[in-house]
Design an enzyme around this catalytic site. Structure first.
Site, mmCIF file in Angstrom:
data_model
loop_
_atom_site.group_PDB
_atom_site.id
_atom_site.type_symbol
_atom_site.label_atom_id
_atom_site.label_comp_id
_atom_site.label_asym_id
_atom_site.label_seq_id
_atom_site.Cartn_x
_atom_site.Cartn_y
_atom_site.Cartn_z
ATOM 1 N N LEU B 24 0.859 -1.183 0.000
ATOM 2 C CA LEU B 24 0.000 0.000 0.000
ATOM 3 C C LEU B 24 0.893 1.231 0.000
ATOM 4 O O LEU B 24 1.582 1.503 0.979
ATOM 5 C CB LEU B 24 -0.912 0.017 1.230
ATOM 6 C CG LEU B 24 -1.628 -1.289 1.618
ATOM 7 C CD1 LEU B 24 -2.596 -1.016 2.762
ATOM 8 C CD2 LEU B 24 -2.329 -1.927 0.444
ATOM 9 N N GLY B 25 0.905 1.942 -1.126
ATOM 10 C CA GLY B 25 1.745 3.132 -1.221
ATOM 11 C C GLY B 25 2.906 2.898 -2.171
ATOM 12 O O GLY B 25 3.581 1.872 -2.078
ATOM 13 N N THR B 28 8.617 6.903 -2.282
ATOM 14 C CA THR B 28 10.045 6.562 -2.285
ATOM 15 C C THR B 28 10.305 5.197 -1.659
ATOM 16 O O THR B 28 10.969 4.342 -2.241
ATOM 17 C CB THR B 28 10.827 7.629 -1.484
ATOM 18 O OG1 THR B 28 10.439 8.914 -1.963
ATOM 19 C CG2 THR B 28 12.316 7.454 -1.666
ATOM 20 N N GLY B 30 8.042 2.901 -0.866
ATOM 21 C CA GLY B 30 7.224 1.884 -1.526
ATOM 22 C C GLY B 30 7.884 1.344 -2.782
ATOM 23 O O GLY B 30 7.954 0.130 -2.997
ATOM 24 N N SER B 31 8.383 2.255 -3.617
ATOM 25 C CA SER B 31 8.989 1.787 -4.867
ATOM 26 C C SER B 31 10.287 1.034 -4.589
ATOM 27 O O SER B 31 10.582 0.030 -5.242
ATOM 28 C CB SER B 31 9.229 2.953 -5.819
ATOM 29 O OG SER B 31 10.216 3.808 -5.295
ATOM 30 N N ILE B 149 17.979 0.587 10.689
ATOM 31 C CA ILE B 149 18.693 -0.039 11.811
ATOM 32 C C ILE B 149 17.864 -1.164 12.411
ATOM 33 O O ILE B 149 16.738 -0.939 12.839
ATOM 34 C CB ILE B 149 18.993 0.980 12.935
ATOM 35 C CG1 ILE B 149 19.653 2.224 12.371
ATOM 36 C CG2 ILE B 149 19.838 0.336 14.015
ATOM 37 C CD1 ILE B 149 19.777 3.346 13.400
ATOM 38 N N LYS B 218 8.614 8.352 17.771
ATOM 39 C CA LYS B 218 9.527 7.224 17.942
ATOM 40 C C LYS B 218 9.755 6.924 19.417
ATOM 41 O O LYS B 218 9.863 5.758 19.820
ATOM 42 C CB LYS B 218 10.830 7.519 17.203
ATOM 43 C CG LYS B 218 10.579 7.542 15.684
ATOM 44 C CD LYS B 218 11.655 8.225 14.893
ATOM 45 C CE LYS B 218 11.327 8.224 13.410
ATOM 46 N NZ LYS B 218 12.253 9.044 12.606
ATOM 47 N N GLY B 315 15.603 7.279 3.964
ATOM 48 C CA GLY B 315 16.038 6.981 2.599
ATOM 49 C C GLY B 315 15.302 5.770 2.068
ATOM 50 O O GLY B 315 14.949 4.855 2.823
#
Lengths: 447, 447
Positions: B24-25, B28, B30-31, B149, B218, B315
């Site tokens: 879903l999506g 960046t 997702g691809s 990580i 987080k 990233g």
């Protein structure tokens, strides 16, 4: 969907039978492990979803084991018998002979195994992993590399969707402590070693540490798990830190570098390699800030890029933390009626030839200086096709360095990238020159 | 033994049906995730022991999704429908509204879920974990904290035999990059921010990063998993880095310290706490060497002692590495007919009152200097019972600092450990003094 699902009924029906844990070995790590299992019993049961019980501790002499948290009635010398009446067997005996016998015995009788035994796995790992897979039981060994650092599990499970290309590990605390002390205090290797032995940071026979064999065991395990191929201790090339002098360290410091003993495993087109050697690292590299007896592993993976795992590489409590983490994982699998992932060694990768890996090297020769020395040495490098990146001849060995007389100078050469075979041949040829004396030091320069 | 064992026959019988993965999506991450799933399909199948297949990619507009590795026929706008025809659903939509709907929908239809959505988990985590546990499916979300990580899995599985007492995380790459640039280049916050925006390291609306909200999400997840208790974003106190000046950084550097924005979660007798604040750390602390957009989490546990996990926090490829690692784990569980451990929130721990945590603080006031200023301020600190460890009044604000005129000086006070409530009351009282101007900066000093 045609696969089984674990249902709520299974959970409820099973959750009162204690999972039986046997401990083989009652030394430093063994006693710390027993303490965690006994003192945290209730919390561990909650995390597992089923009670857990230490059912026996095998040792050589029950009279010599005295820890308030180990009930005397649990102690036994019948190690083989204990292996057959446990769901999980923790092997903390060490060595590669009886440890192998009991681990295989435990697997054969259907128990899952936790071990911290790097030597055993570096030698017999693939045999043991296969035995566990065939029997459908778990084998976990987080404490075997990097002590308390959760590193092997992430490698085995979290990075499983990625492709690991290399790992650099500071995986021996004794040598890291020695190099650190040499760096911060400017002392010679022998002096620091003696001090470390006096303080209990190095063993009476330090060979396994300082010659790199301990790190080599870990390199074999790292390569096997990281590259899914069979690498044993016999496949690891090893070089220790005994030839490093205070002058090598001083030269490194002057160039904003540090010297670390590294376990280096790499996977390239040419194949896999597993080596242990001291190397020069930039002082901005994350591994450069790993001090004293701490361990760390720096991982490069295709998608994840750089990763580092850092923590205590030894010690009773830290190692026990890793051991008990493995026990809980296996206990959860038992409670859920499944096992964790096998260790699939589906890659039958070749070993890279020794000349496949190129690196810059820093070589330090001891020479009787006279006219033409540099020209002769430079000519030898040229003849072998090794390109020189930098030279420093203006170095007097420090007074404290052993075996030097006033006439001797150091010549330090840093090369452009070359392969190790060519470099070592070049160094050998230079050693034949009559003005070269003593033992040269060779350090790889890593980015 | 009365628990089920997974047998060799099960394995063989099941290993040819592909495990269906829905994405879903298609941004960046997702691809990049799709690329790993498609390009590494064969190797992933080997690691799982069963084939894996990307069966659909949900997106808003299929015409706008153009990646050579995503077959156009896989694109769909029917997100809900896609959720019901997959064994594993990867949620990379982001946000807390439709993402929640689809995640719960996927769980309801029996699919396991992988998500990188920190905001969703910080707000609705416990609800989602419970839904997954009730349905007997997996939920993994390694990429939600620290990007690539492998940190949450070790926390959830490796450290499960230990007791985590605190975690300090550099978990926002944008702010770490900004503070790093301010430190190395001596620049002001605003200038670095503009530069970071121009380079794409900071978003056009950077509020979520620089005010600490991203890190706060987080922190909520770290506290929930680390302490097995329910902590949501509403429980996290947040302070960003917008008040940090080049002078604060210069003062830190002069004291061999660095300023880092930290997510700090702690468990003590008083209860749990989860906070985000900029703090002063010694430059020898392992977190001090975490530069640029890298992330790291420093963990203290009772037995394991200090641990650190380091890597890329964002990233496409690094995050996709973590996402696919989770997918493989869930696929292995599906192949083995079980699920991973639930996220047991069995501790119903109280929140520590704001004054329970004591620390040293560094406070920087802007003052119009005249006789008696230091005495007046020192008296205010004394009245509030805050003991002063050091004072530096001899600091001119740098010319580049905004809002200063030539008449203004800085007064920097470092306290002995005190609680935050008292400290803030003291600072407020000092601000009432007529020669104090501008906004003070308050930084915790951590060991």
């Amino acid at each position: 969907m045609d696969y089984r699902r674990f249902t709520e009924e299974d959970r409820v029906a099973e959750n009162t039978t204690p999972i039986r844990v046997a401990l083989l070995g009652a030394g430093t790590v063994g006693s710390a492990t027993a303490r965690l299992l006994v003192e945290q019993k209730e919390e561990l049961g909650k995390r597992i979803g089923r009670p857990i019980e230490l059912v026996g501790v095998a040792c050589l002499d029950p009279d010599e084991v005295n820890y308030p948290w180990i009930d005397k009635s649990l102690l036994t010398t019948d190690t083989a018998g204990l292996c057959t009446r446990a769901d999980i067997v923790i092997e903390l005996i060490g060595g590669t002979t009886v440890a192998r016998t009991f681990v295989l015995k435990a697997i054969e009788s259907g128990a899952s195994v936790v071990t911290a035994n790097k030597a055993l796995l570096a030698k017999y790992g693939p045999e043991i992993y296969q035995a566990a897979a065939d029997k459908g039981v778990d084998i976990y060994f987080e404490a075997a590399v990097g002590g308390a650092i959760p590193f092997l599990r992430p490698l085995r499970e979290s990075l499983v969707g990625d492709k690991v290309t290399s790992m650099l590990g500071i995986v021996n605390g004794t040598t890291n402590y020695i190099l650190d002390e040499m760096t911060t205090k400017g002392l010679q290797f022998d002096d620091v070693l003696k001090d470390a032995q006096a303080k209990g940071y190095a063993e009476a026979d330090p060979t396994g540490d300082i010659e790199g064999y301990d790190a080599a065991n870990k390199a074999a395990i790292m390569a096997t798990l990281g590259f899914h191929t069979n690498v044993t201790i016999d496949d690891v090339s090893v070089e220790g830190i005994t030839k490093i002098t205070a002058d090598d360290i001083a030269a490194a410091t002057a160039e904003h570098k540090v010297i670390k003993l590294l376990a280096v495993v790499e996977r390239s087109e040419a194949g896999v390699s597993a080596r242990v050697y001291p190397a020069l690292l930039s002082d901005t590299h994350p591994l450069a800030s790993v001090h004293g007896s701490f361990n760390a592993v720096f991982v490069k993976a295709e998608a994840a890029d750089d990763l580092m795992f850092y923590g205590r590489g030894a010690g009773g409590d830290p190692t026990a933390s890793a051991v008990v983490g493995d026990v809980v994982t296996e206990a959860r699998h038992i409670a859920a009626g499944c096992t964790g992932p096998e260790i699939p060694l589906y890659n039958d990768l070749p070993f890279a030839p020794a000349d496949a890996s190129r690196a810059a090297f820093a070589v330090r020769f001891l020479i009787h200086d006279k006219p033409g020395v540099l020209a002769a040495i430079a000519a030898e490098f040229a003849r072998n096709g090794v390109s020189i990146n930098g030279v420093n001849q203006d170095l007097k060995p420090t007074a404290v360095d052993p075996g030097y007389d006033g006439e001797i100078q150091q010549l330090r050469i840093v090369t452009h990238p070359t392969d190790e075979v060519t470099l070592r041949n070049t160094v050998k040829a230079v050693q034949q020159l009559d003005f070269v004396t003593g033992e040269p030091s060779i350090l790889r320069v890593l980015d």
